[in-house]
Design a protein around this motif. Structure first.
Motif, PDB file in Angstrom:
ATOM      1  N   ARG A  57       0.831  -1.208   0.000  1.00  0.00           N
ATOM      2  CA  ARG A  57       0.000   0.000   0.000  1.00  0.00           C
ATOM      3  C   ARG A  57       0.861   1.252   0.000  1.00  0.00           C
ATOM      4  NH1 ARG A  57      -5.159   0.362   1.556  1.00  0.00           N
ATOM      5  NH2 ARG A  57      -4.849   2.171   2.867  1.00  0.00           N
ATOM      6  N   VAL A  58       1.989   1.150   0.656  1.00  0.00           N
ATOM      7  CA  VAL A  58       2.903   2.294   0.694  1.00  0.00           C
ATOM      8  C   VAL A  58       3.356   2.645  -0.722  1.00  0.00           C
ATOM      9  CG1 VAL A  58       5.030   3.185   1.683  1.00  0.00           C
ATOM     10  CG2 VAL A  58       3.682   1.505   2.942  1.00  0.00           C
ATOM     11  N   ARG A 108       1.856   2.010  -3.525  1.00  0.00           N
ATOM     12  CA  ARG A 108       0.741   2.583  -4.282  1.00  0.00           C
ATOM     13  C   ARG A 108       0.543   4.050  -3.913  1.00  0.00           C
ATOM     14  NH1 ARG A 108      -4.420  -0.272  -3.001  1.00  0.00           N
ATOM     15  NH2 ARG A 108      -5.441   1.067  -4.514  1.00  0.00           N
ATOM     16  N   ALA A 109       0.655   4.321  -2.623  1.00  0.00           N
ATOM     17  CA  ALA A 109       0.485   5.707  -2.184  1.00  0.00           C
ATOM     18  C   ALA A 109       1.580   6.583  -2.791  1.00  0.00           C
ATOM     19  CB  ALA A 109       0.524   5.787  -0.665  1.00  0.00           C
ATOM     20  N   ALA A 156       3.224   6.092  -5.566  1.00  0.00           N
ATOM     21  CA  ALA A 156       2.962   6.269  -6.997  1.00  0.00           C
ATOM     22  C   ALA A 156       1.907   7.358  -7.205  1.00  0.00           C
ATOM     23  CB  ALA A 156       2.501   4.956  -7.621  1.00  0.00           C
ATOM     24  N   ALA A 157       0.883   7.351  -6.363  1.00  0.00           N
ATOM     25  CA  ALA A 157      -0.179   8.348  -6.501  1.00  0.00           C
ATOM     26  C   ALA A 157       0.357   9.748  -6.203  1.00  0.00           C
ATOM     27  CB  ALA A 157      -1.341   8.019  -5.578  1.00  0.00           C
ATOM     28  N   GLU A 211       2.456  10.919  -9.118  1.00  0.00           N
ATOM     29  CA  GLU A 211       1.761  11.224 -10.366  1.00  0.00           C
ATOM     30  C   GLU A 211       0.859  12.443 -10.233  1.00  0.00           C
ATOM     31  OE1 GLU A 211      -0.022   7.906 -12.275  1.00  0.00           O
ATOM     32  OE2 GLU A 211       1.782   6.703 -12.136  1.00  0.00           O
ATOM     33  N   ALA A 219      -4.011  12.491  -5.156  1.00  0.00           N
ATOM     34  CA  ALA A 219      -3.742  11.475  -4.142  1.00  0.00           C
ATOM     35  C   ALA A 219      -4.428  11.836  -2.827  1.00  0.00           C
ATOM     36  CB  ALA A 219      -2.235  11.320  -3.938  1.00  0.00           C
ATOM     37  N   MET A 239      -7.949  11.082  -2.800  1.00  0.00           N
ATOM     38  CA  MET A 239      -8.270   9.665  -2.702  1.00  0.00           C
ATOM     39  C   MET A 239      -8.129   9.166  -1.266  1.00  0.00           C
ATOM     40  SD  MET A 239      -8.955   8.866  -5.804  1.00  0.00           S
ATOM     41  CE  MET A 239      -9.560  10.525  -6.022  1.00  0.00           C
ATOM     42  N   VAL A 253      -5.260   9.528   0.526  1.00  0.00           N
ATOM     43  CA  VAL A 253      -3.877   9.196   0.851  1.00  0.00           C
ATOM     44  C   VAL A 253      -3.297  10.316   1.707  1.00  0.00           C
ATOM     45  CG1 VAL A 253      -1.567   8.826  -0.108  1.00  0.00           C
ATOM     46  CG2 VAL A 253      -3.569   7.932  -1.311  1.00  0.00           C
ATOM     47  N   PRO A 254      -2.813  10.009   2.897  1.00  0.00           N
ATOM     48  CA  PRO A 254      -2.165  11.054   3.703  1.00  0.00           C
ATOM     49  C   PRO A 254      -0.826  11.400   3.077  1.00  0.00           C
ATOM     50  CG  PRO A 254      -2.319   8.993   4.938  1.00  0.00           C
ATOM     51  CD  PRO A 254      -2.850   8.716   3.579  1.00  0.00           C
ATOM     52  N   PHE A 293       3.266  10.135   3.882  1.00  0.00           N
ATOM     53  CA  PHE A 293       3.982   9.212   2.997  1.00  0.00           C
ATOM     54  C   PHE A 293       5.227   9.850   2.404  1.00  0.00           C
ATOM     55  CE2 PHE A 293       0.058   6.617   2.915  1.00  0.00           C
ATOM     56  CZ  PHE A 293       0.659   5.411   3.226  1.00  0.00           C
ATOM     57  N   GLN A 342       5.511   2.171 -15.872  1.00  0.00           N
ATOM     58  CA  GLN A 342       4.638   3.205 -15.339  1.00  0.00           C
ATOM     59  C   GLN A 342       5.263   4.583 -15.523  1.00  0.00           C
ATOM     60  OE1 GLN A 342       3.062   2.082 -11.583  1.00  0.00           O
ATOM     61  NE2 GLN A 342       2.017   3.996 -11.247  1.00  0.00           N
TER      62      GLN A 342
END
Ligand SMILES: Nc1ncnc2c1ncn2[C@@H]1O[C@H](COP(=O)(O)OP(=O)(O)OP(=O)(O)O)[C@@H](O)[C@H]1O
Ligand SMILES: [Mg+2]
Lengths: 429, 257
Positions: free
Chosen positions: A275-276, A278-279, A281-282, A285, A290, A293, A295-296, A300, A399
């Motif tokens: 999950r880290v 993914r966070a 990456a968000a 990007e 993020a 969505m 995401v803190p 992160f 990616q």
């Protein structure tokens, strides 16, 4: 992937590795062909090399994702065995005829590779541009030197302390600055790198400009030596003691670095898939999206800074344990820039890519020593050419490639600043 | 009231972008906020979703003051936003983008995913395509779908019609109505006032950081001032070629759901 490279890679996947080479040649010609006459002739060989890397990478990736677990493990084990046998005499005679190959493998090569993996967490995964990464390397190095000489702690204890201290310094740097974005963050981190070096220079307690000498070596784990048998006798490694840290040979330090690299790769890979990852990456990007969505993002980003810093610190501890003495000038800004160049050139966000990048950045200047003064110039020209004609890096992650094409997340968070005033202004038009 | 914005002031540096914006959105409504470029629409939405701090005023959501709550926590309490310019993750596939929408949620999300794919069949066809390579209209669908994946109680949409062809605009607006029919409250920011006023129940007009009018959407459609400023002038003179969506849109779009 619907783009043309993706399609051709899939077709090639079935055809096998051999066809990667003509494909690479075709692509190199296409890329070079767009330039004017004298330039394209110069570029062709360079592009051929990078496109070959790229084509092999794609083919390998296609093959890799279809492999069952055991076959992946075989590859991992072969890679580690390759790493163990790397300081061989035969390899050395080609790779490093002038300098001791095992020493070179420990540092700069091994050190740069590990630093690049650490910086990749910050730049490649979380998309934060850090120009002062050398600071954490320095903090690790000085931790080893201070605790080793003044307190007599052993290497293994200091390694832990070094990890904690450098991670903490990452948090200390990150907490006030990670609210900044893009170029601002880059400038502040650059300043931090210089502050650490200059502070070391001016602090009597840690030796000022003379640094610290007499740093103890790690205690030997075992006097065991590679036996005079296959495969060690084939590559001239028989009799080498991989776990005994004297001053005589650099082999054992190389193996220490290798073990650290393997451990860090496992750790970083697990993070990337969690999950880290993914966070991150968000955040990289599109930071605002993020946050939308859930995401803190700040937390992160701080985590990425701390983890990257801890890895940098670990390299520092290992480096200092071999170096006997360190001085502030071991940690110049140019080292931050070099590691960043390795990450970007290798393929930011992709661990094998940044390792290749770091290897080249560490090895090429050593290998072309015979050019004397001009070697840095030549090296710089190669870097510039690479970045102009292969901006995604030698082995980019898929990616990141898609991000670059879109124009976001490309370099640090500079591209992620989509919600800023310019984006709004453009959108309004 | 589900969402109450009370006299908020927002600054970019020293420059005030909003000076005293108040608006209310009731459960089940579609409310639209219209205004010219730079009026402060995006800023208002960003402040509601927590991307911008406010310097004065209050934001109440479901009876609680959320003015100082971090953005990522507001998502959990039910504020979902499709940002201006779509803000999709270009390197992630369509499915990965949608799954980011339920990053902070626990439990089974396959039903939500199925529902988004049902609303936007185009996304289902392009599940594995990288977000960055989708067309503008597809990205807009993705942005809305992703916001829906956060399971919002109020959905904030920032110019969903921007840059889309008239036919697609029609489609997006009817999907917005469908989403609302299924029980999600919508706060819609638009420059395309004609369309927005047709689907919304109530509307606010914002000018240079202040709300200058608020009324039933249908009333604003007939308001001479609003017609002059945002709907392009005279009562029986539709705006010329520059805004084709108006001609295409008006007749067949039923009001309210
Ligand atoms: N990041 C920023 N920094 C400085 N000023 C900003 C920033 N973002 C917006 N502004 C200013 O704030 C005001 C309101 O901007 P906002 O983006 O909210 O307008 P908008 O109503 O959404 O316009 P549009 O219809 O063009 O999207 C404008 O004057 C704009 O220039
Ligand atoms: Mg706007």
């Amino acid at each position: 992937m619907s783009n043309s490279t993706g399609v051709s890679a899939r077709g090639k996947g079935r055809a096998g590795f051999g066809s990667a080479f003509p494909v690479a040649y075709e692509r190199a010609r296409r890329r070079a062909g767009a330039r004017r006459a004298p330039l394209n002739l110069l570029l062709l060989p360079l592009l051929y090399v990078t496109e070959t890397f790229g084509a092999i990478n794609e083919t390998f990736h296609e093959w890799w994702i279809r492999q069952p677990g055991w076959s992946r493990w075989t590859v991992y084990i072969l890679l580690i065995v390759g790493g163990v046998l790397l300081p061989s005499e035969q390899v050395a005679s080609f790779m490093s005829p002038e300098t001791d190959w095992a020493t070179l493998l420990f540092f700069p090569i091994g050190g740069y590779v590990l630093l690049a993996i650490g910086l990749n967490v910050v730049v490649g995964q979380a998309g934060l541009l850090d120009l002062g990464y050398v600071a954490f390397f320095a903090i690790g190095g000085y931790t080893m030197a201070v605790f080793g000489t003044k307190y007599g702690w052993s290497f293994w204890e200091i390694l832990l302390v070094g990890l904690v201290l450098s991670a903490l310094s990452g948090v200390v740097l990150g907490a006030p600055t990670l609210r900044l974005r893009g170029d601002y963050l880059a400038i502040v981190t650059l300043g931090f790198g210089e502050i650490v070096r200059i502070t070391a220079n001016n602090t009597e307690y840690i030796g000022g400009p003379n640094g610290i000498g007499g740093i103890p070596h790690p205690p030997s784990l075992s006097e065991w030596a590679f036996p005079d048998a296959f495969p060690f006798n084939l590559v001239g490694l028989e009799g080498v003691q991989p776990l005994s840290y004297g001053t005589l040979s650099a082999h054992s330090y190389y193996y220490l670095m290798l073990a650290t690299i393997v451990a860090v790769i496992i750790f970083a890979k697990r993070l990337e898939r969690s999950r880290v990852g993914r966070a991150w990456a968000a955040v990289r990007e599109d930071e605002d999206a993020a946050e939308l969505m859930g995401v803190p993002t700040f937390k992160f980003k701080l985590a990425a800074f701390a983890i990257g810093a801890a890895i940098g610190g670990a390299v520092g501890v290992v480096y200092a344990s071999q170096a006997i003495s360190i001085i502030p000038n071991n940690f110049p800004f140019i080292l931050s820039a070099t590691i960043l160049a390795a990450v970007v050139m290798g393929g930011s966000g992709n661990i094998p890519g940044v390792m290749v990048g770091a290897f080249l950045v560490a090895w090429i200047p050593e290998r072309i020593r015979f050019f004397g003064e001009y070697r840095v110039l030549i090296f710089g020209a190669v870097l510039v050419a690479l970045m102009v004609f292969r901006p995604e890096g030698i082995l980019p992650s898929r990616q990141r490639k898609a991000e670059l094409e879109e124009g976001t997340g490309g370099m640090g968070s500079m591209g992620a600043e989509v919600a800023g005033p310019t984006a709004d202004a453009e959108a309004g038009r | 009231m589900l969402l109450e914005v009370k006299d908020i002031h927002v600054h970019y540096g020293k420059i005030a972008a909003l000076h005293g914006v108040s608006l209310e959105v009731d459960e089940g409504e579609i409310v639209t906020l219209i205004g010219a470029n730079g009026a402060g629409k995006t800023t208002t939405l960003k402040t509601i979703s927590g991307l911008r701090p406010l310097s004065r005023g209050k934001i109440m959501f479901d009876g609680a003051d959320i003015s100082r709550v971090a953005g990522h926590k507001r998502v959990l309490s039910g504020i979902g936003q499709a940002p201006e310019g779509r803000g999709i993750f270009p390197g992630m596939t369509v499915t990965e983008n949608l799954m980011m929408g339920c990053y902070a949620r626990k439990g089974d999300v396959s039903r939500d995913l199925a529902q988004v794919f049902e609303l936007f069949p185009r996304l289902a066809e392009r599940k594995d395509q990288a977000g960055g390579t989708m067309s503008g209209g597809e990205q807009q669908m993705l942005a809305i779908g992703r916001a829906l994946m956060t399971n919002p109680r109020v959905l904030l949409l920032d110019e969903p019609s921007m840059g889309l062809a008239p036919k697609l605009i029609q489609q997006i607006f009817s999907i917005i109505q469908e989403i609302n029919r299924r029980g999600t409250t919508v706060l819609l920011v638009e420059q395309n006032a004609q369309q927005a006023l047709q689907v919304a129940h109530r509307a606010y007009v914002i000018e240079t950081g202040e709300i200058v009018k608020s009324a039933e959407a249908s009333a604003l459609l007939d308001d001479p001032e609003v017609r002059a400023a945002y709907l392009g002038g005279g009562a029986d003179r539709p705006v010329g070629g520059s805004e084709p969506e108006q001609a295409a849109g008006a007749p067949e779009e039923p009001r309210d759901g």
